[in-house]
Structures are given as C-alpha cells and as structure tokens.
Design an enzyme around this catalytic site. Sequence first.
Site, PDB file in Angstrom:
ATOM      1  N   LEU A 184      32.483  23.384  36.483  1.00  0.00           N
ATOM      2  CA  LEU A 184      32.169  24.088  35.239  1.00  0.00           C
ATOM      3  C   LEU A 184      30.796  24.731  35.241  1.00  0.00           C
ATOM      4  O   LEU A 184      30.569  25.702  34.549  1.00  0.00           O
ATOM      5  CB  LEU A 184      32.270  23.130  34.046  1.00  0.00           C
ATOM      6  CG  LEU A 184      33.657  22.592  33.710  1.00  0.00           C
ATOM      7  CD1 LEU A 184      33.566  21.604  32.564  1.00  0.00           C
ATOM      8  CD2 LEU A 184      34.616  23.720  33.359  1.00  0.00           C
ATOM      9  N   GLU A 206      26.309  24.391  36.706  1.00  0.00           N
ATOM     10  CA  GLU A 206      25.237  23.623  37.331  1.00  0.00           C
ATOM     11  C   GLU A 206      23.940  23.929  36.607  1.00  0.00           C
ATOM     12  O   GLU A 206      23.636  25.084  36.327  1.00  0.00           O
ATOM     13  CB  GLU A 206      25.132  24.038  38.798  1.00  0.00           C
ATOM     14  CG  GLU A 206      24.109  23.248  39.566  1.00  0.00           C
ATOM     15  CD  GLU A 206      24.193  23.514  41.067  1.00  0.00           C
ATOM     16  OE1 GLU A 206      23.757  22.641  41.818  1.00  0.00           O
ATOM     17  OE2 GLU A 206      24.674  24.593  41.460  1.00  0.00           O
ATOM     18  N   GLN A 213      19.633  22.456  35.993  1.00  0.00           N
ATOM     19  CA  GLN A 213      18.504  21.988  36.806  1.00  0.00           C
ATOM     20  C   GLN A 213      18.710  20.540  37.265  1.00  0.00           C
ATOM     21  O   GLN A 213      18.356  20.172  38.364  1.00  0.00           O
ATOM     22  CB  GLN A 213      17.239  22.078  35.956  1.00  0.00           C
ATOM     23  CG  GLN A 213      15.966  22.074  36.763  1.00  0.00           C
ATOM     24  CD  GLN A 213      14.755  22.139  35.828  1.00  0.00           C
ATOM     25  OE1 GLN A 213      14.869  22.546  34.684  1.00  0.00           O
ATOM     26  NE2 GLN A 213      13.610  21.730  36.318  1.00  0.00           N
ATOM     27  N   PHE A 214      19.298  19.729  36.387  1.00  0.00           N
ATOM     28  CA  PHE A 214      19.393  18.299  36.683  1.00  0.00           C
ATOM     29  C   PHE A 214      20.801  17.810  36.953  1.00  0.00           C
ATOM     30  O   PHE A 214      20.992  16.655  37.280  1.00  0.00           O
ATOM     31  CB  PHE A 214      18.836  17.478  35.507  1.00  0.00           C
ATOM     32  CG  PHE A 214      17.409  17.778  35.189  1.00  0.00           C
ATOM     33  CD1 PHE A 214      16.396  17.479  36.095  1.00  0.00           C
ATOM     34  CD2 PHE A 214      17.072  18.382  33.986  1.00  0.00           C
ATOM     35  CE1 PHE A 214      15.076  17.765  35.800  1.00  0.00           C
ATOM     36  CE2 PHE A 214      15.751  18.670  33.685  1.00  0.00           C
ATOM     37  CZ  PHE A 214      14.750  18.364  34.596  1.00  0.00           C
ATOM     38  N   ALA A 215      21.797  18.663  36.748  1.00  0.00           N
ATOM     39  CA  ALA A 215      23.157  18.135  36.815  1.00  0.00           C
ATOM     40  C   ALA A 215      24.188  19.178  37.213  1.00  0.00           C
ATOM     41  O   ALA A 215      23.960  20.370  37.080  1.00  0.00           O
ATOM     42  CB  ALA A 215      23.530  17.555  35.460  1.00  0.00           C
ATOM     43  N   THR A 216      25.312  18.673  37.709  1.00  0.00           N
ATOM     44  CA  THR A 216      26.483  19.501  37.985  1.00  0.00           C
ATOM     45  C   THR A 216      27.592  19.004  37.066  1.00  0.00           C
ATOM     46  O   THR A 216      27.741  17.792  36.880  1.00  0.00           O
ATOM     47  CB  THR A 216      26.924  19.320  39.454  1.00  0.00           C
ATOM     48  OG1 THR A 216      25.770  19.459  40.281  1.00  0.00           O
ATOM     49  CG2 THR A 216      27.930  20.377  39.853  1.00  0.00           C
ATOM     50  N   LYS A 268      29.465  14.965  33.862  1.00  0.00           N
ATOM     51  CA  LYS A 268      28.150  15.513  34.176  1.00  0.00           C
ATOM     52  C   LYS A 268      27.528  14.599  35.224  1.00  0.00           C
ATOM     53  O   LYS A 268      27.202  13.443  34.941  1.00  0.00           O
ATOM     54  CB  LYS A 268      27.307  15.529  32.901  1.00  0.00           C
ATOM     55  CG  LYS A 268      25.963  16.180  33.036  1.00  0.00           C
ATOM     56  CD  LYS A 268      25.323  16.239  31.656  1.00  0.00           C
ATOM     57  CE  LYS A 268      24.016  16.986  31.677  1.00  0.00           C
ATOM     58  NZ  LYS A 268      23.428  17.070  30.331  1.00  0.00           N
ATOM     59  N   ASP A 305      16.118  21.364  22.571  1.00  0.00           N
ATOM     60  CA  ASP A 305      16.585  22.385  23.521  1.00  0.00           C
ATOM     61  C   ASP A 305      17.800  23.123  22.959  1.00  0.00           C
ATOM     62  O   ASP A 305      18.780  23.347  23.658  1.00  0.00           O
ATOM     63  CB  ASP A 305      16.919  21.754  24.878  1.00  0.00           C
ATOM     64  CG  ASP A 305      17.073  22.808  25.984  1.00  0.00           C
ATOM     65  OD1 ASP A 305      16.514  23.920  25.836  1.00  0.00           O
ATOM     66  OD2 ASP A 305      17.760  22.537  26.977  1.00  0.00           O
TER      67      ASP A 305
END
Length: 329
Positions: free
Chosen positions: A10, A12, A14-17, A33, A129
């Site tokens: 789905l 990507e 900075q911290f997760a795919t 995640k 955010d």
Amino acid sequence: ANRNEKLDFLGEGQFATVYKARDKNTNQIVAIKKIKLGHRSEAKDGINRTALREIKLLQELSHPNIIGLLDAFGHKSNISLVFDFMETDLEVIIKDNSLVLTPSHIKAYMLMTLQGLEYLHQHWILHRDLKPNNLLLDENGVLKLADFGLAKSFGSPNWAYTHQVVTRWYRAPELLFGARMYGVGVDMWAVGCILAELLLRVPFLPGDSDLDQLTRIFETLGTPTEEQWPDMCSLPDYVTFKSFPGIPLQHIFIAAGDDLLELIQGLFLFNPCTRITASQALRTKYFSNRPGPTPGCQLPRPNCPVEALKEQSNPAMATKRKRAEALEQ
C-alpha cells in the site's frame, strides 16, 4: 504473523511499510504497518520508539473517527501493527478531479475530522501530523484519523516539545517560529489548511522552506501585529516580516458562506490561545446551518485505484512498490 496473508503493497513512509492483508482466521481485510528498524540509538528494547508511542496511544483510544489498532506483534527488533483496512484517504479524494465535492461533502469530512480530534484533545493527546493523507476513509465513507507516530500527550506541564512536527504546509506559525511549548492550536491550524484544500482542491499554503512557509502565510492572511499575537516576538526563531495586508478570506474562498468563513477565520487566528478549539468549532453555525453533512455511504469514492492516483503524481512511489515487492520474494 502467519495468520495474515499479504495481498498488496500500500505504501512506504519514513518509518514504515504498509501492506494490505487478509486475516486467515476471520477473513477480515486488514492493513499491516511494518515498522522499520530504527538506528541503534533509536532502538529502545529492540523496538523503535515511534512504534511504541503509537501502540501505547492507540490501545487506549476508542472512537469511530480514530483508526482502530487490532493487533501488534513483533520479534527481535521488528514490529508490525495491524489496523482496520481503509479504502482511501482525503488526499486521494481531493486530487481526483473527476469527483465533485459539494458543500455537504466538505461539511461531512470536517465534522468527522473535528469529532475525532475533539476526542483526542479531550484525552490530552495532540495529533501533531494532520494532513489529508492521514485522514483515512473506509468503504462506508467513515473518516478516521491515522498515523499517530508523532502524537504526544500534552498533559505534562512545561514539557518542551520539538517544533519539527507537522508536514510543513500544515504547520502552524508558532511552530515555524520555533515554539517548544504549544497546544491544541497546532492541530487546529492544520485543520484550517485541510479545510482550505478541500475548498480549493490544491494545497493552500505550499511553502518550500520554513521561511517561505511563513512568507506565504503572512502574504495570504496578513502579517500579525503585536496586539493580534502578543507572544510572537518572544518565540525562539522569531524574525520580523514585512507588513502584508493579507487577502480577505471571501476573495480566496468565493463559494463559502458567512458561517464557513467564520470557521476558517477562527482556525487561522495567529494567537494560538485564541484560535478556535475542536469543541468550539463543532458548535459553530456552520455545522448547525443547512445543508447538513452528507451521510458516509453517499460520500464520493475514488474512480481510479488509490495506488494509480498516487503513482501518477509521484513516480518514485511506483519504483518503491516494485522494489518492495522484489524484496518480499
């Protein structure tokens, strides 16, 4: 982990795919995640702090307009969070020019955003955010606030927060001036930017540096005076700006009625102490006046697949997806 069958990549960050998957036990479609390993300095007890913060917060929260955390599992220094699967997000809706957004649609999106935010703020949590692609929509048109990676409890007094939060275009002026202490106003400013983007169908203040961001804010909304924002000059990164008169809001949002302009004005007050709160916003005439908000099931749905839309505007995304798929093999 094996109870989930991966279906699709789905995205990507900075911290997760993030993957789409099916829970083999329940047949439920979920989003997983997968948190990337932090650097050694970040890996606390083998788990990235951002993930820990997200898990702790989300486990305590339960509201129809906040993404539900279904499960969290990990091994060694790797952690995965399992969420409700969400069909699309507000950025996709805004960018899909084949969709017409009516005043009732916009009111529905704002209502759900503010209800989720009111709940967060009542629980002493700042999101920090907010942006259109963190406002997810399920197949029933229910909007849910997501991506709490930066969320922080603001109950601890005199807590010196970091000011490098919120994607720049949605960042409140106090953050751009380096404020280390801030409150719900940072989320409310972001809501103002999102509302403006729903009305204009393009980002409202797309600055390309912090200085450019402030310049755009003041050129558009006028440079604040000492009376309007008494604490401005004492902020750590304060710099003086040329005195811009600003553009009247009714000239920017030509289709907006007085009730909507009043809400926009409240969201864009420079002094964070007088800026409207989520609870106050929900009580404004805008929400009690007609037209009423569109029911979720009647809200527009993207006409082309989410991934295609995102890849169209961001070719790097397609490359990332192919790379991630290759790595998964």
